[in-house]
Write an enzyme that holds these catalytic residues in place. Structure first.
Site, PDB file in Angstrom:
ATOM      1  N   ASN A   1       8.284  -5.294  -0.033  1.00 24.05           N
ATOM      2  CA  ASN A   1       8.122  -4.082   0.750  1.00 24.05           C
ATOM      3  C   ASN A   1       6.628  -3.986   0.984  1.00 24.05           C
ATOM      4  OD1 ASN A   1       7.855  -1.559   1.852  1.00 24.05           O
ATOM      5  ND2 ASN A   1       9.214  -0.547   0.401  1.00 24.05           N
TER       6      ASN A   1
ATOM      7  N   TYR B   1      10.951   8.939   2.020  1.00 24.91           N
ATOM      8  CA  TYR B   1      10.966   7.854   1.033  1.00 24.91           C
ATOM      9  C   TYR B   1      11.732   8.183  -0.249  1.00 24.91           C
ATOM     10  CZ  TYR B   1       7.322   6.144   4.127  1.00 24.91           C
ATOM     11  OH  TYR B   1       6.638   5.732   5.229  1.00 24.91           O
TER      12      TYR B   1
ATOM     13  N   HIS C   1       3.303  -4.219   9.509  1.00 29.43           N
ATOM     14  CA  HIS C   1       3.057  -4.045  10.937  1.00 29.43           C
ATOM     15  C   HIS C   1       1.659  -4.463  11.368  1.00 29.43           C
ATOM     16  CE1 HIS C   1       6.557  -1.623  10.122  1.00 29.43           C
ATOM     17  NE2 HIS C   1       5.840  -0.867   9.327  1.00 29.43           N
TER      18      HIS C   1
ATOM     19  N   ARG D   1       5.985   1.119  14.081  1.00 33.92           N
ATOM     20  CA  ARG D   1       6.682   0.548  12.921  1.00 33.92           C
ATOM     21  C   ARG D   1       7.787  -0.426  13.337  1.00 33.92           C
ATOM     22  NH1 ARG D   1       4.951   3.506   8.451  1.00 33.92           N
ATOM     23  NH2 ARG D   1       4.315   5.636   8.956  1.00 33.92           N
TER      24      ARG D   1
ATOM     25  N   HIS E   1      12.566  -2.275   3.215  1.00 38.84           N
ATOM     26  CA  HIS E   1      11.947  -0.972   3.447  1.00 38.84           C
ATOM     27  C   HIS E   1      12.925   0.111   3.010  1.00 38.84           C
ATOM     28  CE1 HIS E   1       8.791  -2.845   5.829  1.00 38.84           C
ATOM     29  NE2 HIS E   1       9.748  -3.571   6.380  1.00 38.84           N
TER      30      HIS E   1
ATOM     31  N   ARG F   1      11.944   5.063  13.437  1.00 40.27           N
ATOM     32  CA  ARG F   1      10.708   5.825  13.238  1.00 40.27           C
ATOM     33  C   ARG F   1       9.733   5.564  14.381  1.00 40.27           C
ATOM     34  NH1 ARG F   1       8.620   5.269   7.436  1.00 40.27           N
ATOM     35  NH2 ARG F   1       7.377   7.019   8.176  1.00 40.27           N
TER      36      ARG F   1
ATOM     37  N   ARG G   1       4.883  11.114  -2.088  1.00 43.96           N
ATOM     38  CA  ARG G   1       4.513  10.966  -0.690  1.00 43.96           C
ATOM     39  C   ARG G   1       5.745  11.073   0.204  1.00 43.96           C
ATOM     40  NH1 ARG G   1       3.851   5.544   2.317  1.00 43.96           N
ATOM     41  NH2 ARG G   1       3.205   6.280   4.365  1.00 43.96           N
TER      42      ARG G   1
ATOM     43  N   PRO H   1       0.793  -1.220   0.000  1.00 45.34           N
ATOM     44  CA  PRO H   1       0.000   0.000   0.000  1.00 45.34           C
ATOM     45  C   PRO H   1       0.832   1.280   0.000  1.00 45.34           C
ATOM     46  CG  PRO H   1      -0.865  -1.530   1.607  1.00 45.34           C
ATOM     47  CD  PRO H   1       0.415  -2.113   1.097  1.00 45.34           C
ATOM     48  N   ASN H   2       0.385   2.204  -0.815  1.00 51.11           N
ATOM     49  CA  ASN H   2       0.920   3.565  -0.914  1.00 51.11           C
ATOM     50  C   ASN H   2       2.275   3.668  -1.595  1.00 51.11           C
ATOM     51  OD1 ASN H   2      -1.356   4.763   0.439  1.00 51.11           O
ATOM     52  ND2 ASN H   2      -0.557   3.820   2.294  1.00 51.11           N
TER      53      ASN H   2
ATOM     54  N   GLU I   1      12.405  -9.223   3.389  1.00 52.93           N
ATOM     55  CA  GLU I   1      11.613  -8.042   3.730  1.00 52.93           C
ATOM     56  C   GLU I   1      12.481  -6.820   3.486  1.00 52.93           C
ATOM     57  OE1 GLU I   1       9.840  -5.881   7.737  1.00 52.93           O
ATOM     58  OE2 GLU I   1      10.254  -8.040   7.804  1.00 52.93           O
TER      59      GLU I   1
ATOM     60  N   ALA J   1       2.775  -0.529   5.145  1.00 54.64           N
ATOM     61  CA  ALA J   1       2.101  -0.588   6.445  1.00 54.64           C
ATOM     62  C   ALA J   1       1.619  -1.995   6.796  1.00 54.64           C
ATOM     63  CB  ALA J   1       0.931   0.389   6.470  1.00 54.64           C
TER      64      ALA J   1
END
Length: 147
Positions: free
Chosen positions: A73, A22, A79, A110, A99, A106, A17, A9-10, A97, A76
């Site tokens: 990746n 990012y 988590h 997270r 990121h 952060r 964003r 997502p996103n 995994e 959200a």
């Protein structure tokens, strides 16, 4: 070797964003750079992005018997999603995994990943290089595993 890159997502909003977190590169730019790396390594790369947990889980299910390794990746969903964790465990395909940001520097929410204890590795905090490091790691892992 067939690898699958999954973005959650996103991540379709990369470059727009929160670029201070990012970065300014789009997902398309990241995928093109990763495709060049895959080509140089002789790796077939499939890229998938969805904002839907169900679509990501379906993609993981479809990867059985077709994909040797997954780079994910999950955004959200990292988590929050036990369903995503169960899908990755269920297909029994090694995965990394990854990121863009260092999730451990952060917000506290997270810091918990439902994926990392099942992954063969975790790469975070290196911006777009996290993708490159994940590809290098999983392809080296699979090559060593094949010997």
């Amino acid at each position: 070797m067939n690898l699958l890159l999954i973005n959650g997502p996103n991540l379709n909003l990369l470059g727009k964003r929160e670029p201070e977190i990012y970065g300014y590169q789009t997902l398309n730019e990241i995928e093109k750079k990763l495709q060049k790396l895959a080509d140089a390594r002789g790796v077939a790369l499939t890229c998938f992005q969805s904002n839907s947990e169900a679509e990501i889980i379906e993609c993981i299910h479809r990867s059985m018997n077709n994909i040797d390794g997954i780079m994910i990746n999950a955004g959200a969903l990292t988590h929050t999603s036990i369903g995503l964790r169960d899908a990755l465990i269920g297909v029994d395909i090694p995965f990394v995994e990854l990121h863009l940001s260092n999730i451990y520097s952060r917000e506290r929410f997270r810091h918990k990943s439902f994926l990392s204890d099942c992954a063969i590795g975790l790469v975070c905090g290196f911006g777009i290089s996290s993708y490159e490091l994940a590809m290098q790691g999983i392809s080296d892992y699979l090559s060593a595993d094949a010997r």
